[in-house]
Structure formats: structure tokens, C-alpha cells
Design an enzyme around this catalytic site. Structure first.
Site, PDB file in Angstrom:
ATOM      1  N   ASP A 169       0.844  -1.200   0.000  1.00  0.00           N
ATOM      2  CA  ASP A 169       0.000   0.000   0.000  1.00  0.00           C
ATOM      3  C   ASP A 169       0.877   1.247   0.000  1.00  0.00           C
ATOM      4  O   ASP A 169       1.968   1.243   0.564  1.00  0.00           O
ATOM      5  CB  ASP A 169      -0.892  -0.029   1.256  1.00  0.00           C
ATOM      6  CG  ASP A 169      -2.105   0.868   1.108  1.00  0.00           C
ATOM      7  OD1 ASP A 169      -2.299   1.473   0.032  1.00  0.00           O
ATOM      8  OD2 ASP A 169      -2.867   0.983   2.089  1.00  0.00           O
ATOM      9  N   HIS A 182       3.038   2.958  -9.017  1.00  0.00           N
ATOM     10  CA  HIS A 182       2.805   1.528  -9.284  1.00  0.00           C
ATOM     11  C   HIS A 182       4.022   0.907  -9.968  1.00  0.00           C
ATOM     12  O   HIS A 182       4.411  -0.219  -9.674  1.00  0.00           O
ATOM     13  CB  HIS A 182       1.559   1.336 -10.153  1.00  0.00           C
ATOM     14  CG  HIS A 182       0.282   1.774  -9.476  1.00  0.00           C
ATOM     15  ND1 HIS A 182       0.022   1.494  -8.154  1.00  0.00           N
ATOM     16  CD2 HIS A 182      -0.795   2.468  -9.938  1.00  0.00           C
ATOM     17  CE1 HIS A 182      -1.161   2.007  -7.827  1.00  0.00           C
ATOM     18  NE2 HIS A 182      -1.669   2.610  -8.886  1.00  0.00           N
ATOM     19  N   LEU A 213      11.032 -21.355  -4.256  1.00  0.00           N
ATOM     20  CA  LEU A 213      10.049 -20.472  -3.617  1.00  0.00           C
ATOM     21  C   LEU A 213       8.808 -20.429  -4.508  1.00  0.00           C
ATOM     22  O   LEU A 213       8.927 -20.524  -5.729  1.00  0.00           O
ATOM     23  CB  LEU A 213      10.644 -19.049  -3.526  1.00  0.00           C
ATOM     24  CG  LEU A 213       9.746 -17.933  -3.000  1.00  0.00           C
ATOM     25  CD1 LEU A 213       9.686 -18.004  -1.465  1.00  0.00           C
ATOM     26  CD2 LEU A 213      10.278 -16.539  -3.406  1.00  0.00           C
TER      27      LEU A 213
HETATM   28  C1  FPP Z   1      -1.762   0.265  -3.409  1.00  0.00           C
HETATM   29  O1  FPP Z   1      -1.289   1.555  -3.634  1.00  0.00           O
HETATM   30  C2  FPP Z   1      -1.291  -0.654  -4.381  1.00  0.00           C
HETATM   31  C3  FPP Z   1      -2.044  -1.390  -5.271  1.00  0.00           C
HETATM   32  C4  FPP Z   1      -3.186  -0.957  -6.054  1.00  0.00           C
HETATM   33  C5  FPP Z   1      -1.665  -2.778  -5.513  1.00  0.00           C
HETATM   34  C6  FPP Z   1      -0.207  -3.033  -5.722  1.00  0.00           C
HETATM   35  C7  FPP Z   1       0.251  -2.793  -7.093  1.00  0.00           C
HETATM   36  C8  FPP Z   1       1.553  -2.724  -7.427  1.00  0.00           C
HETATM   37  C9  FPP Z   1       2.662  -2.901  -6.460  1.00  0.00           C
HETATM   38  C10 FPP Z   1       1.966  -2.424  -8.815  1.00  0.00           C
HETATM   39  C11 FPP Z   1       1.663  -3.421  -9.852  1.00  0.00           C
HETATM   40  C12 FPP Z   1       1.746  -4.840  -9.501  1.00  0.00           C
HETATM   41  C13 FPP Z   1       2.250  -5.781 -10.298  1.00  0.00           C
HETATM   42  C14 FPP Z   1       2.153  -7.206  -9.900  1.00  0.00           C
HETATM   43  C15 FPP Z   1       2.948  -5.491 -11.552  1.00  0.00           C
HETATM   44  P1  FPP Z   1      -2.355   2.715  -3.672  1.00  0.00           P
HETATM   45  O2  FPP Z   1      -2.486   3.159  -5.083  1.00  0.00           O
HETATM   46  O3  FPP Z   1      -3.620   2.273  -3.015  1.00  0.00           O
HETATM   47  O4  FPP Z   1      -1.645   3.812  -2.810  1.00  0.00           O
HETATM   48  P2  FPP Z   1      -2.353   4.994  -2.014  1.00  0.00           P
HETATM   49  O5  FPP Z   1      -3.142   4.365  -0.904  1.00  0.00           O
HETATM   50  O6  FPP Z   1      -1.184   5.792  -1.534  1.00  0.00           O
HETATM   51  O7  FPP Z   1      -3.209   5.740  -3.007  1.00  0.00           O
END
Ligand code: FPP
Length: 230
Positions: A15, A32, A127
Site C-alpha cells: 500500500d 505503481h 520459492l
Molecule cells: C496500493 O497503492 C497498491 C495497489 C493498487 C496494488 C499493488 C500494485 C503494485 C505494487 C503495482 C503493480 C503490480 C504488479 C504485480 C505489476 P495505492 O495506489 O492504493 O496507494 P495509495 O493508498 O497511496 O493511493
């Protein structure tokens, strides 16, 4: 005798990508992109760890479709690129890739990429890296129960559900969520029953192996009672 706080299955809620990007005046999508690189670093750390067998990352939840269309499209594209780029890394570190969640909502191209990556890495033994994609814990449990009913079961045991889940590998030992939020957000509800939780204030793109190492040391010193006394 296996110690009760041996770490075999680690789960992570990644997150803070959006906030990381905002702090730098960048688009959320940049967060991301950076976040995807961290998945690689953490996976290679886990592949070198003596006891970790499985690492599960929450990459896209059943609720994430509510995000702006362009962001969802970006995440889909990023996932495809990530898996394509990742294949040599999986092979190098002997990592098996598996996806959990309802993939049917994804494009045919992405579904094919996921299946191909699973197939090409299925004999890797160091893994298991699990990506939860269009995943929801409630959906997983409900689907499992419906499958058991369809098989003719009239009484369903905990064991039936545990074995029927998409993630039958093992219960989670340690669950980490980054960015300071302290929620489960419908992640692995069944498998987290006896997990230890760790909430880090670091935003996911800044999370790294050193912090993970410190958290694992903290986990190792905790006493896990599994409902009993020690
Ligand atoms: C939360 O950050 C993250 C996500 C939506 C999921 C995780 C996604 C990634 C790490 C990138 C892509 C993944 C892969 C497998 C290629 P947020 O956008 O909710 O952050 P915020 O709460 O600060 O807005």
C-alpha cells in the site's frame, strides 16, 4: 521439532504507491511502476531466505475495479509487462509463479500470459511467488463452499475448506501491510487466522529488503500461542 515461529509463508499488502508518487509530484502510475520493482527485490530476498517457502503479494483486489479506468488499464498493462520481464528472474532464482483470484475478468492476452508464466515456472522449487489478482478473501471462501456443495457435500468441515481454497499451501505466518494503514482489506481471510501482523509506515515503493529483514527478526522473537498458553 519445528519451531512455531518459523517463517514459511509471508504475505504482503503493498500500500502507498499513490501517496509515494504524490509526494514527488508524479502521476500515481509512476508509484505503481516503482512498486512493481519492489516486488522483484522482495521475491529475490525470499528466495534466498532459509525457511520461506511461499510469498503472497496482494496486487489487485476485487474492489480495485472502482479506481479510475485509466489507472486500472495501466495496472493491467503493468502486470503483463511485469510477468514478461520477470520470466528470466523466476528461472534464475528457481521461483514458481502462481496467481490466485478470479482471472476471468482480465483480457484474454493477460490471462494467457498468467497461464504461460505458471506453466513455464511450474517445476521451480526454491520459492512460490503468489500474486493475488482480482482477489477477494470472501469470494475465495464462498467459491470454495459452492464447489464443495456442487460435489455433493452436505456437511462441510474446516479441513474441507482449507483444502479447497485456491491457496492450500499453508496458513500465513506473517502478514505485513505498508503505508501505515491497519486493515486486512479482504485479503486471505481464512489463511490469516493465526498470522502475526506487522504494520509499517513505509510507503510500498520505499519498502526494501533491509526493512523486511528487521521485521522478520522481530517476528522470530514473538511468541506465537495459536490460542494455547506458553
Ligand atoms: C496500493 O497503492 C497498491 C495497489 C493498487 C496494488 C499493488 C500494485 C503494485 C505494487 C503495482 C503493480 C503490480 C504488479 C504485480 C505489476 P495505492 O495506489 O492504493 O496507494 P495509495 O493508498 O497511496 O493511493
Amino acid at each position: 521439532m519445528v519451531s512455531s515461529n518459523m517463517l514459511k509463508h509471508l504475505a504482503l499488502i503493498m500500500d502507498g504507491n499513490g501517496r509515494w508518487a504524490k509526494e514527488r509530484g508524479l502521476k500515481r502510475t509512476k508509484g505503481h511502476e516503482e512498486g512493481a520493482n519492489v516486488i522483484r527485490d522482495i521475491t529475490t530476498y525470499c528466495s534466498n531466505h532459509p525457511t520461506i517457502e511461499t510469498v503472497t503479494f496482494y496486487a489487485f483486489s476485487t474492489e480495485n475495479w472502482k479506481r479510475p479506468k485509466l489507472e486500472v488499464e495501466f495496472l493491467m498493462k503493468l502486470l503483463d509487462t511485469y510477468l514478461k520481464k520477470e520470466l528470466p528472474v523466476y528461472q534464475k532464482y528457481n521461483v514458481r509463479f502462481q496467481a490466485i483470484g478470479d482471472m476471468s475478468a482480465f483480457s484474454k492476452t493477460l490471462q494467457k500470459r498468467i497461464l504461460q508464466t505458471e506453466e513455464l515456472t511450474k517445476n521451480n522449487t526454491n520459492l512460490i511467488q503468489v500474486l493475488a489478482l482480482n482477489y477477494g478473501g470472501r469470494l475465495e471462501i464462498t467459491t470454495t463452499v459452492n464447489q464443495l456443495i456442487a460435489q455433493g457435500k452436505t456437511t462441510i468441515s474446516e479441513d474441507d475448506i482449507s483444502r479447497g481454497l485456491q491457496t492450500p499451501y499453508s496458513d500465513i505466518d506473517l502478514m505485513i501491510r505498508t503505508s501505515g494503514e491497519e486493515r486486512i482489506s479482504n485479503f486471505l481471510l481464512w489463511q490469516l487466522s493465526y498470522a502475526e501482523f506487522y504494520f509499517s509506515h513505509t510507503l510500498w515503493p520505499d519498502f526494501n529488503k533491509d526493512e523486511l529483514d528487521t521485521i522478520i527478526r522481530d517476528y522470530t522473537n514473538r511468541t506465537r500461542r495459536f490460542g494455547g498458553v506458553k
